[in-house]
Write an enzyme that holds these catalytic residues in place. Sequence first.
Site, PDB file in Angstrom:
ATOM      1  N   HIS A 141      38.477  17.115  56.099  1.00 43.77           N
ATOM      2  CA  HIS A 141      39.063  17.533  54.826  1.00 43.77           C
ATOM      3  C   HIS A 141      40.370  18.293  55.043  1.00 43.77           C
ATOM      4  O   HIS A 141      41.390  17.997  54.398  1.00 43.77           O
ATOM      5  CB  HIS A 141      38.050  18.411  54.081  1.00 43.77           C
ATOM      6  CG  HIS A 141      38.551  19.005  52.798  1.00 43.77           C
ATOM      7  ND1 HIS A 141      38.228  18.495  51.555  1.00 43.77           N
ATOM      8  CD2 HIS A 141      39.344  20.083  52.559  1.00 43.77           C
ATOM      9  CE1 HIS A 141      38.789  19.225  50.618  1.00 43.77           C
ATOM     10  NE2 HIS A 141      39.483  20.205  51.203  1.00 43.77           N
ATOM     11  N   GLU A 142      40.362  19.269  55.955  1.00 41.94           N
ATOM     12  CA  GLU A 142      41.564  20.072  56.181  1.00 41.94           C
ATOM     13  C   GLU A 142      42.681  19.243  56.807  1.00 41.94           C
ATOM     14  O   GLU A 142      43.861  19.455  56.499  1.00 41.94           O
ATOM     15  CB  GLU A 142      41.231  21.287  57.044  1.00 41.94           C
ATOM     16  CG  GLU A 142      40.256  22.272  56.412  1.00 41.94           C
ATOM     17  CD  GLU A 142      40.688  22.782  55.046  1.00 41.94           C
ATOM     18  OE1 GLU A 142      41.905  22.749  54.740  1.00 41.94           O
ATOM     19  OE2 GLU A 142      39.816  23.195  54.275  1.00 41.94           O
ATOM     20  N   HIS A 191      44.524  17.629  54.043  1.00 40.34           N
ATOM     21  CA  HIS A 191      45.603  18.454  53.494  1.00 40.34           C
ATOM     22  C   HIS A 191      46.837  18.390  54.391  1.00 40.34           C
ATOM     23  O   HIS A 191      47.967  18.232  53.922  1.00 40.34           O
ATOM     24  CB  HIS A 191      45.145  19.903  53.363  1.00 40.34           C
ATOM     25  CG  HIS A 191      44.203  20.164  52.236  1.00 40.34           C
ATOM     26  ND1 HIS A 191      44.375  19.636  50.979  1.00 40.34           N
ATOM     27  CD2 HIS A 191      43.065  20.906  52.185  1.00 40.34           C
ATOM     28  CE1 HIS A 191      43.398  20.051  50.189  1.00 40.34           C
ATOM     29  NE2 HIS A 191      42.582  20.816  50.895  1.00 40.34           N
ATOM     30  N   TYR A 198      36.035  18.454  44.993  1.00 39.40           N
ATOM     31  CA  TYR A 198      35.173  19.612  44.778  1.00 39.40           C
ATOM     32  C   TYR A 198      33.767  19.139  44.401  1.00 39.40           C
ATOM     33  O   TYR A 198      33.588  18.046  43.856  1.00 39.40           O
ATOM     34  CB  TYR A 198      35.699  20.449  43.616  1.00 39.40           C
ATOM     35  CG  TYR A 198      36.699  21.530  43.943  1.00 39.40           C
ATOM     36  CD1 TYR A 198      37.274  21.659  45.197  1.00 39.40           C
ATOM     37  CD2 TYR A 198      37.082  22.426  42.956  1.00 39.40           C
ATOM     38  CE1 TYR A 198      38.199  22.660  45.455  1.00 39.40           C
ATOM     39  CE2 TYR A 198      38.014  23.431  43.207  1.00 39.40           C
ATOM     40  CZ  TYR A 198      38.568  23.543  44.453  1.00 39.40           C
ATOM     41  OH  TYR A 198      39.486  24.524  44.703  1.00 39.40           O
ATOM     42  N   HIS A 211      43.681  18.162  46.314  1.00 40.57           N
ATOM     43  CA  HIS A 211      42.293  18.000  45.910  1.00 40.57           C
ATOM     44  C   HIS A 211      42.142  16.909  44.863  1.00 40.57           C
ATOM     45  O   HIS A 211      42.949  16.802  43.932  1.00 40.57           O
ATOM     46  CB  HIS A 211      41.731  19.312  45.372  1.00 40.57           C
ATOM     47  CG  HIS A 211      41.481  20.329  46.441  1.00 40.57           C
ATOM     48  ND1 HIS A 211      41.858  21.647  46.322  1.00 40.57           N
ATOM     49  CD2 HIS A 211      40.893  20.220  47.663  1.00 40.57           C
ATOM     50  CE1 HIS A 211      41.509  22.303  47.419  1.00 40.57           C
ATOM     51  NE2 HIS A 211      40.936  21.464  48.245  1.00 40.57           N
TER      52      HIS A 211
END
Length: 374
Positions: free
Chosen positions: A192-193, A196, A253, A202
């Site tokens: 996930h990071e 980014h 999320y 998101h």
Amino acid sequence: MKNLKFILALPLLAIFACSDEPVSETLIEESGSETAFVDDFTEVAFPNEFGRVADVYFAGRKLPVEQLNGKYVYQGDIFLPEQNVSKSPVNLILEAGEEPSSTNKSTGRTEFLWPDNTVYYDIDPSLPNQSRVTDAINHWEANTAVKFVKRTSEANYVYFTPGGGCSSYVGMVGGRQPITLADACSTGNTIHEIGHAVGLWHEQSRADRDLTITVHFENILSGREHNFYTYEEAGWDGADYSEGLDLGSIMMYSSYSFSATGQPTITKKDGSTYGVQRSTLSAGDVEGIGVMYPGPTTTTEETTTTTEETTSTGETTTGTGGTTEPEPEPEYINGEYYTIEGVTVLRKDDTWWVQKGKNWKEVELIDGRWRFVK
């Protein structure tokens, strides 16, 4: 209503696959009167810490951020580069003949995408369980055309380092940019990071998210409501690269992110909750990345969709998420509005115009900065 066209500014993913994986959830007490409901699927830079929420200007746009430990934290786990943040409005259009002043605060522009599909990286020797980094990198390389190369002397690189939570900057911001990983950050959190770091934001903040989900602001922990604004509401011009929001995206999320009561903060339109996952890039994640970083890749994992192409020499290559052909230059249509480098401009007679007061002024784009034409 204006027909706005958004040009590769802040890439957002539009995803296809859904996940039925159940949500792992726990309750923790906060210092105030509310109880924060947290889960394993909401990355935060500083768990259990609350900073002062303030509006700052980044890339000429006003964003609500939390100021924590000398960082500007956006949507829980995203750092904004401090050198590119201003607390006062920044003029995105220079006057005719004006040159950018080296003493002025940067407009906050970043390169975002990594050149040649290559992310240089290094790992802090003190980081525990470094296999989660290498496993996450292997997953990215197996499913996309993005390549990760151990840094030697390169100036711009990602640095995996210990931290209080999971966090990253978005895109290539220049210099050494940390991805922080607490001991509890898993391989999936690391995937996930990295998302980014290569330029993803998101998923739940897509401009079209209300077609698929409902955000229940009444259930969100007080002071964290800004984490749920769409990028359009926040002033960003994010590009959506495929149809519809993907509940299965690794950038999504959970239904209970930042809940104050244990009630869902996000549901499907029918009011039901959904499962999220922190295991793999979804098929839609792969598709969106393929638009941003096109190129061939060899894949072995089930999350990807591969295609076979025959080269001019008769060789067969396996690819995903795009081709090796360079992205074509965008075609601008006279009479249409576009948002480029944070400025909404009108295409007219093959030139650019912006509204200034009651009048229209011609502008030109030079080296990523808008400037009024005499």
